[in-house]
Structure formats: C-alpha cells, structure tokens
Write a protein that holds these residues in place. Structure first.
Motif, short mmCIF file in Angstrom:
data_model
loop_
_atom_site.label_atom_id
_atom_site.label_comp_id
_atom_site.label_asym_id
_atom_site.label_seq_id
_atom_site.Cartn_x
_atom_site.Cartn_y
_atom_site.Cartn_z
N ARG A 194 83.38 -27.40 51.68
CA ARG A 194 82.08 -27.52 52.37
C ARG A 194 81.86 -26.35 53.33
O ARG A 194 80.76 -25.82 53.44
CB ARG A 194 81.99 -28.85 53.10
CG ARG A 194 81.77 -30.05 52.19
CD ARG A 194 81.38 -31.29 52.99
NE ARG A 194 82.45 -31.72 53.86
CZ ARG A 194 83.27 -32.76 53.61
NH1 ARG A 194 83.13 -33.44 52.47
NH2 ARG A 194 84.20 -33.11 54.46
N ALA A 195 82.91 -25.96 54.04
CA ALA A 195 82.78 -24.85 54.98
C ALA A 195 82.48 -23.54 54.23
O ALA A 195 81.67 -22.74 54.68
CB ALA A 195 84.05 -24.71 55.81
N ALA A 196 83.14 -23.35 53.09
CA ALA A 196 82.86 -22.16 52.28
C ALA A 196 81.41 -22.14 51.83
O ALA A 196 80.73 -21.11 51.89
CB ALA A 196 83.80 -22.11 51.07
N ALA A 197 80.91 -23.29 51.36
CA ALA A 197 79.53 -23.37 50.91
C ALA A 197 78.55 -23.08 52.04
O ALA A 197 77.53 -22.41 51.85
CB ALA A 197 79.25 -24.75 50.32
N LYS A 198 78.85 -23.55 53.25
CA LYS A 198 77.98 -23.32 54.39
C LYS A 198 77.81 -21.83 54.67
O LYS A 198 76.72 -21.37 55.04
CB LYS A 198 78.54 -24.02 55.62
CG LYS A 198 77.73 -23.82 56.88
CD LYS A 198 78.29 -24.59 58.05
CE LYS A 198 77.48 -24.33 59.33
NZ LYS A 198 78.04 -25.09 60.48
N HIS A 199 78.89 -21.06 54.45
CA HIS A 199 78.85 -19.62 54.73
C HIS A 199 78.52 -18.80 53.49
O HIS A 199 78.45 -17.56 53.57
CB HIS A 199 80.17 -19.18 55.33
CG HIS A 199 80.40 -19.69 56.72
ND1 HIS A 199 79.92 -19.04 57.84
CD2 HIS A 199 81.03 -20.81 57.16
CE1 HIS A 199 80.25 -19.74 58.91
NE2 HIS A 199 80.92 -20.81 58.54
N GLY A 200 78.32 -19.46 52.37
CA GLY A 200 77.94 -18.75 51.15
C GLY A 200 79.03 -17.89 50.56
O GLY A 200 78.76 -16.87 49.93
N ILE A 201 80.29 -18.31 50.77
CA ILE A 201 81.40 -17.59 50.15
C ILE A 201 82.03 -18.46 49.06
O ILE A 201 81.69 -19.64 48.92
CB ILE A 201 82.46 -17.17 51.19
CG1 ILE A 201 83.17 -18.40 51.77
CG2 ILE A 201 81.83 -16.33 52.29
CD1 ILE A 201 84.40 -18.09 52.57
N GLY A 202 82.94 -17.89 48.30
CA GLY A 202 83.53 -18.62 47.18
C GLY A 202 84.63 -19.57 47.60
O GLY A 202 85.32 -19.34 48.60
#
Length: 384
Positions: free
Chosen positions: A93-101
C-alpha cells in the motif's frame, strides 16, 4: 521522526526480538559482503554541474509496462509477517501511494491475491523455482490473474547462504533456544503486533501446496527450503520465458557475461544483486559491474540493482552509472518493523525527497540527464 536509516535500524532492533532482527539485519558467514555493500558507495563522489536550471525535476521512469513516479521498487523479501502482522500489505500500500513498484516474494506471508486486493499500484511477482514444476506453473497463472505486470526470476538462492547470526538463536534446526524464547517474552509489543491473536504466520502463496504439518512457522520454512529446484539453469530460464507472456527479469546477477546470457535467453532485463550479502560471503557489490553491464547490454536493456542501498544519494550514484531503477529492502523492513505502514510511508517520502534533492544539486532535470554528463568521480581518479 526518523531522520535516517541508522535511526530506523536502531528502532527496529529495539522493537524486534533478537532472532527476528537477526533474520532481517544479518548476512552470510562473517558478513564481509554485508559491510562491503554499504562501503562501496564511498568509491564514487559527486561532481555537480552548476549554473543549470534545475528548478523542476522529473523522476518518472518506465520499466516494461510499469510507469513509476520514481526509480524505486520495494524488493521482494520473504516472511515479513515475522516483523509485523500484514507487513506485506503495508509495504504494497505504501508503494502504491508513492507510485513506485512493489515486488512480491514467492515466500511472502500474504498471498498474491491478498496483495492484489490491497494495492492498486504497479505490482510484480518474484519467483523461486520449486522441484514440482506444476506448482511453478500454478504460481505463474495466479500472478497473471492477479494482474502482476512483470515476473522477477531469482537465481541466486538455489543453495541457501550460511547465516550464522540467524543460527545462533536456535538450539537445533527450527527450534529457538531458551534464551531466544525468553527474549521474545521480553517483547510484549512485538507479540501483540505479530502473533496475538493470529499465531505464527505462514507462507501465503504456498499454503495450498504444503502438507498440513508444514502450514505455518518454522516447519513451513524448512519444507520450502527442501523443495527448491537445485537444477536451475539457463534452460530453466528459457522454460520460464515460454510460460510467462509478460515482462521477465532475472534477479541475482553479479557477472557481466550472465547479463549477456540473460538477454540472449529472452529476458527483458536483470537485477544486479548479491542478495543483500545473505548468500555468498566475499561476493562483489553489483555496483562494481554496473557500468560494464550497461556497456555490454546496450541502452535499451533494463538494468536494475539492489544490495546495500540506504540513501537517496546511493540511488542517484547507481542511476548515474547506468541503472534504470533500484530495489529497496532493509530500510523498508526496518520501517515496517518499528512503525508499521505510516513509517514505511514516511521512509519512502524521505528517500524520494533525497533523490529529488540530489538530482537538483547535480544540475539535472531528469533521470536521463544523469548519464549525459560525468557527474561522478572515482576516488582513485586524480580529481578525487
């Protein structure tokens, strides 16, 4: 507020029982590669180009079909449920929030389907090839159905490293020592965050394939280790290439000739990696072959890298030497262990901010510009 990765590490060490912290923090044998991975970045120093308008920067990059807001991916790491309940979902979820893989491990404690339901960001799946090829086929089908945009085949853990710091916490294989059990009792916060009321985590992706007696905990880990395909070869990669219709990367390469072989076998890119110093002690840092790998593979072959990255400045050095993106492991695991999803979120924010600031201070406006001018000096150079 955590200002740097050293503080995160200290917080994680306090939050976790010693056996769990050693699992995350340790390396193989004398841990010389572990130390080398951190020290290697000092071999390069920045040579900024000034009087450039870098008031606006673009950190976006495209890897295969995945569009990322910054050249970062969460590395595939196993058994994160030992750090905190639902740690895999927090990382995704944290990765998705920042738009990284986000790259999910075969041996994650959450299932492919659970992560797909929790995250709307770019998701990849990391594969360990098991002896039972039907299991491998099924894992690939599940990854496809779950919308994973790329497959990452790990090739450097066929024979597990000798992690002595881990072993010191066990009285016999898979049985914690009495000292370690007492230490767990001294960490009630970890018990509540991790084991109560859910019990020992299992391997979410592998549960359906495991015998009932190996469903959870240390027994599952031992069974998984026994099922690794020791015959992994370039023919195996060709077989995987035929099975997987999407983007395919090979992870665990530290030799330029293997980069060329992966490209010739049909891979779309590689992850240069020594497994964070957890496999072969005395192995070189992948940073030392990065320039040569880029030269050999050409400009259009995807080169990613991990092992030892702690700061945004580390990431920028790799990008300037030819990497397309960097995989992050331990800093994010320290974060999830000591502060859950909010701490992972803030850690990613800090790392991306460090990358952006460094790019600006080098006089660049995009990641592509990092390679166009010599912005690094090797310490052996007269200018260094």
């Amino acid at each position: 507020m955590m200002h740097n990765w050293q503080e995160l590490r200290r917080q994680a060490q306090r939050a976790l029982p010693a056996f769990a912290f050693s699992y995350v923090d340790g390396g193989a044998d004398d841990e010389k590669t572990l130390a080398h991975n951190l020290a290697v970045f000092d071999r390069w120093q920045f040579a900024p180009s000034v009087l450039k308008d870098a008031s606006r920067r673009d950190l976006r990059c495209r890897l295969g079909t995945s569009q990322l807001n910054a050249p970062l991916l969460v590395a595939p790491t196993g058994y994160n449920g030992m750090l905190r309940h639902q740690a895999d979902l927090m990382l995704a979820r944290a990765a998705a929030k920042h738009g990284i893989g986000h790259i999910q491990s075969t041996v994650s404690t959450a299932s492919i389907e659970d992560v797909a339901a929790a995250s709307s960001g770019p998701r990849w799946f990391q594969l360990y090839v098991l002896k039972d090829r039907d299991v491998t086929r099924d894992l690939l089908q599940r990854a496809l159905r779950a919308g994973c945009e790329a497959l990452v085949l790990s090739v450097d853990a066929v024979h597990f490293g000798n992690r002595e710091r881990d072993k010191a916490h066990y009285r016999r294989p898979m049985k914690l020592s009495y000292t370690s059990l007492f230490d767990i009792a001294c960490h009630p916060g970890w018990l509540c965050r991790t084991l109560i009321p859910h019990g020992m985590p299992g391997f979410g992706n592998l549960t359906r394939y495991l015998p009932p007696e190996y469903q959870k905990g240390m027994g599952a880990a031992a069974y998984f280790a026994s099922q690794m395909d020791r015959t992994l070869s370039w023919e195996t990669l060709a077989w995987i290439r035929d099975l997987w219709p999407g983007t395919l990367y090979v992870k665990g390469i530290t030799h330029v000739e293997d980069v060329i072989a992966a490209k010739q076998t049909g891979a779309d890119g590689v992850v240069l990696s020594n497994h964070g110093g957890r496999q072969l002690d005395g192995c070189i840092s992948p940073m030392l072959i990065l320039e040569a790998a880029r030269h050999a593979a050409g400009p259009d072959f995807t080169l990613m890298i991990d092992s030892g990255f702690r700061r945004g400045t580390d990431v920028v050095k790799a990008l300037a030497l030819g990497a397309d993106a960097v995989l992050l492991g331990r800093p994010l695991l320290y974060a999830v262990a000591c502060g859950g999803e909010p701490r992972v979120d803030s850690t990613l924010h800090t790392l991306i901010e460090e990358i952006d600031r460094t790019v600006a201070q080098l006089g660049c406006r995009s990641l592509q510009e990092l390679r166009q001018v010599s912005l690094l000096c090797h310490r052996s150079d007269p200018a260094g």
